[in-house]
Design an enzyme around this catalytic site. Structure first.
Site, PDB file in Angstrom:
ATOM      1  CB  THR A 193       1.216   6.903  -1.730  1.00  0.00           C
ATOM      2  OG1 THR A 193       0.250   7.542  -0.912  1.00  0.00           O
ATOM      3  CG2 THR A 193       2.437   6.551  -0.905  1.00  0.00           C
ATOM      4  NE  ARG A 194      -0.171   1.491  -5.045  1.00  0.00           N
ATOM      5  CZ  ARG A 194      -0.568   0.256  -5.278  1.00  0.00           C
ATOM      6  NH1 ARG A 194      -0.369  -0.285  -6.455  1.00  0.00           N
ATOM      7  NH2 ARG A 194      -1.154  -0.451  -4.353  1.00  0.00           N
ATOM      8  CB  CYS A 204      -5.148 -10.681  -4.956  1.00  0.00           C
ATOM      9  SG  CYS A 204      -4.947 -10.212  -3.274  1.00  0.00           S
ATOM     10  NE  ARG A 226      -9.723   1.347   0.302  1.00  0.00           N
ATOM     11  CZ  ARG A 226      -8.783   1.148  -0.623  1.00  0.00           C
ATOM     12  NH1 ARG A 226      -9.076   0.563  -1.762  1.00  0.00           N
ATOM     13  NH2 ARG A 226      -7.545   1.538  -0.418  1.00  0.00           N
ATOM     14  CB  SER A 257      -8.274   5.902  -1.517  1.00  0.00           C
ATOM     15  OG  SER A 257      -9.156   5.279  -2.427  1.00  0.00           O
ATOM     16  CE  LYS A 295      -7.404  -3.139 -10.214  1.00  0.00           C
ATOM     17  NZ  LYS A 295      -6.575  -3.063  -9.036  1.00  0.00           N
ATOM     18  CG  ASP A 296      -9.759  -4.010  -5.342  1.00  0.00           C
ATOM     19  OD1 ASP A 296      -8.860  -4.555  -6.014  1.00  0.00           O
ATOM     20  OD2 ASP A 296      -9.745  -2.802  -5.036  1.00  0.00           O
ATOM     21  NE  ARG A 351      -0.461  -2.469   0.157  1.00  0.00           N
ATOM     22  CZ  ARG A 351      -0.859  -2.725   1.394  1.00  0.00           C
ATOM     23  NH1 ARG A 351      -0.155  -3.527   2.160  1.00  0.00           N
ATOM     24  NH2 ARG A 351      -1.966  -2.201   1.872  1.00  0.00           N
ATOM     25  N   GLY A 352       0.262   1.560  -1.060  1.00  0.00           N
ATOM     26  CA  GLY A 352      -0.211   2.933  -0.901  1.00  0.00           C
ATOM     27  C   GLY A 352      -1.206   3.284  -1.991  1.00  0.00           C
ATOM     28  CG  ASN A 353      -3.242   7.018  -1.662  1.00  0.00           C
ATOM     29  OD1 ASN A 353      -2.218   7.475  -2.154  1.00  0.00           O
ATOM     30  ND2 ASN A 353      -3.818   7.559  -0.611  1.00  0.00           N
ATOM     31  CB  VAL A 354      -3.441   6.425  -7.400  1.00  0.00           C
ATOM     32  CG1 VAL A 354      -2.825   6.890  -8.715  1.00  0.00           C
ATOM     33  CG2 VAL A 354      -4.283   5.185  -7.656  1.00  0.00           C
ATOM     34  CB  SER A 357       0.023  -6.964  -8.950  1.00  0.00           C
ATOM     35  OG  SER A 357      -0.340  -7.978  -9.845  1.00  0.00           O
ATOM     36  CG  LEU A 358       2.148 -12.153  -5.837  1.00  0.00           C
ATOM     37  CD1 LEU A 358       1.626 -13.383  -5.105  1.00  0.00           C
ATOM     38  CD2 LEU A 358       3.634 -11.977  -5.579  1.00  0.00           C
ATOM     39  NE  ARG A 359      -3.241  -8.971 -12.612  1.00  0.00           N
ATOM     40  CZ  ARG A 359      -2.920  -7.854 -13.272  1.00  0.00           C
ATOM     41  NH1 ARG A 359      -2.420  -7.919 -14.496  1.00  0.00           N
ATOM     42  NH2 ARG A 359      -3.082  -6.666 -12.719  1.00  0.00           N
ATOM     43  NE  ARG A 360      -0.987  -4.325 -12.318  1.00  0.00           N
ATOM     44  CZ  ARG A 360      -1.652  -3.541 -11.498  1.00  0.00           C
ATOM     45  NH1 ARG A 360      -1.123  -3.162 -10.342  1.00  0.00           N
ATOM     46  NH2 ARG A 360      -2.865  -3.108 -11.805  1.00  0.00           N
TER      47      ARG A 360
END
Length: 313
Positions: free
Chosen positions: A152-153, A241, A9, A11, A81-82, A147-150, A127-130
């Site tokens: 952007t977040r 996920c 990718r 990113s 994890k992906d 959402r978005g890459n690191v 993340s629903l887990r978090r």
């Protein structure tokens, strides 16, 4: 001179990971030239819908895997994890690298940790887990999708959209971003269990002997043991996920492996989990066995309801 193409990718984090593996390979194999082929995936294009609703993390892999199957690349470097637990025909999870920090981390401009967040603070995570594990500790928090890459977040955090955001510590460490915010707080495993495979890179390759020979050099024994347990646990629960599942297997210096898990409703209203300690040489099927114990206590029904709640949300 052999040429190895890594599909990646575009990113910052994906490029860091692929370039890191490229440099490791080139330093070890003088007869191999490595090039990167950037692929824009569906997951990179659809940024306005929560991941769980559009098919989850697999969206970041599909086009990359297709390009490998077409013969345009021989390798891909993923955040493990992906990577779904079942590999497409013709491709192999050939190596799992030494793990970075497996923990999640809270980033904030004002607050040093979860406990110090004020009542009703806005926390960003997709993340629903978090989400599930945060609201168990702090039901008063307002959790919003992020959402978005690191980059952007972090920008959204700095612009004041959120009081704090939760990301994987590994990605922040790899990019050297921990100093971009006032507070970078790795969350203890007692407070939040990570996603399966978090912190490890999964090396996916075509099934060709010369490529497998290169991948073998990237393999880490402890990472393989830990992530095989974690992936076995999630696979047995058939959990992508779209459902909140946290699992951690950690090889200890004394040769024991501590395995912990948690799963439940995204709103934290119902949660179950388990913990076992096994010897490093006896880990086969441990993740699957833990999942089956939880299934006997109703885990499948719980996850089914969790998925329904997530799809409504």
């Amino acid at each position: 001179m052999k040429k190895l193409t890594i599909a990646t990718r575009g990113s910052k984090l994906a490029l860091w990971q692929s370039n890191h593996i490229k440099s490791v390979i080139e330093s070890q194999f003088s007869d191999v030239e490595v090039e990167l082929k950037i692929i824009i995936t569906s997951g990179d294009k659809i940024l306005d819908v929560p991941l769980a609703k559009i098919g989850g993390k697999g969206l970041f892999l599909k086009e990359i895997e297709e390009s490998m199957l077409r013969g345009e690349a021989q390798m891909a470097v993923h955040s493990l994890k992906d990577v779904p637990t079942v590999m497409p025909q013709g491709l192999l999870l050939s190596a799992i690298t030494v793990r970075e920090d497996v923990r999640d981390a809270m980033l904030s401009e004002k607050y040093p940790d979860i406990k110090s967040l004020p009542q009703g603070a806005v926390v960003g995570t997709s993340s629903l887990r978090r989400r599930m594990q945060l609201v168990q500790q702090r039901p008063d928090l307002v959790i919003k999708d992020l959402r978005g890459n690191v980059d952007t977040r972090i920008r959204k955090l700095k612009e004041g959209e959120f009081d704090a955001i939760i990301l994987a510590a590994a990605g922040i460490n790899r990019l050297g971003f921990s100093n971009l915010v006032q507070y970078f707080y790795p969350i203890a495993l007692d407070e939040m269990l990570p996603a399966m495979g978090q912190g490890a890179l999964g090396i996916e390759t075509v099934n060709e002997p010369w490529v497998l020979e290169i991948a073998k050099f990237l393999e880490d024994e402890n990472s393989r043991i830990e992530t095989t347990i974690e992936r076995g646990f999630v696979d047995t629960l058939q959990g992508g996920c779209q459902v909140p599942i946290g699992v951690s297997a950690r090889v200890q210096p004394n040769g024991e492996v501590i395995v912990r898990s948690t799963l439940g409703m995204p709103d934290g209203s119902e949660v179950m989990g388990d913990e076992v300690v096994v010897a490093k040489g006896q880990t086969e099927g441990v993740g699957e066995a833990m999942a089956k114990r939880l299934i006997a206590q109703g885990a499948m029904e719980l996850l089914h309801r969790a998925e329904t709640m997530a799809n409504k949300g």
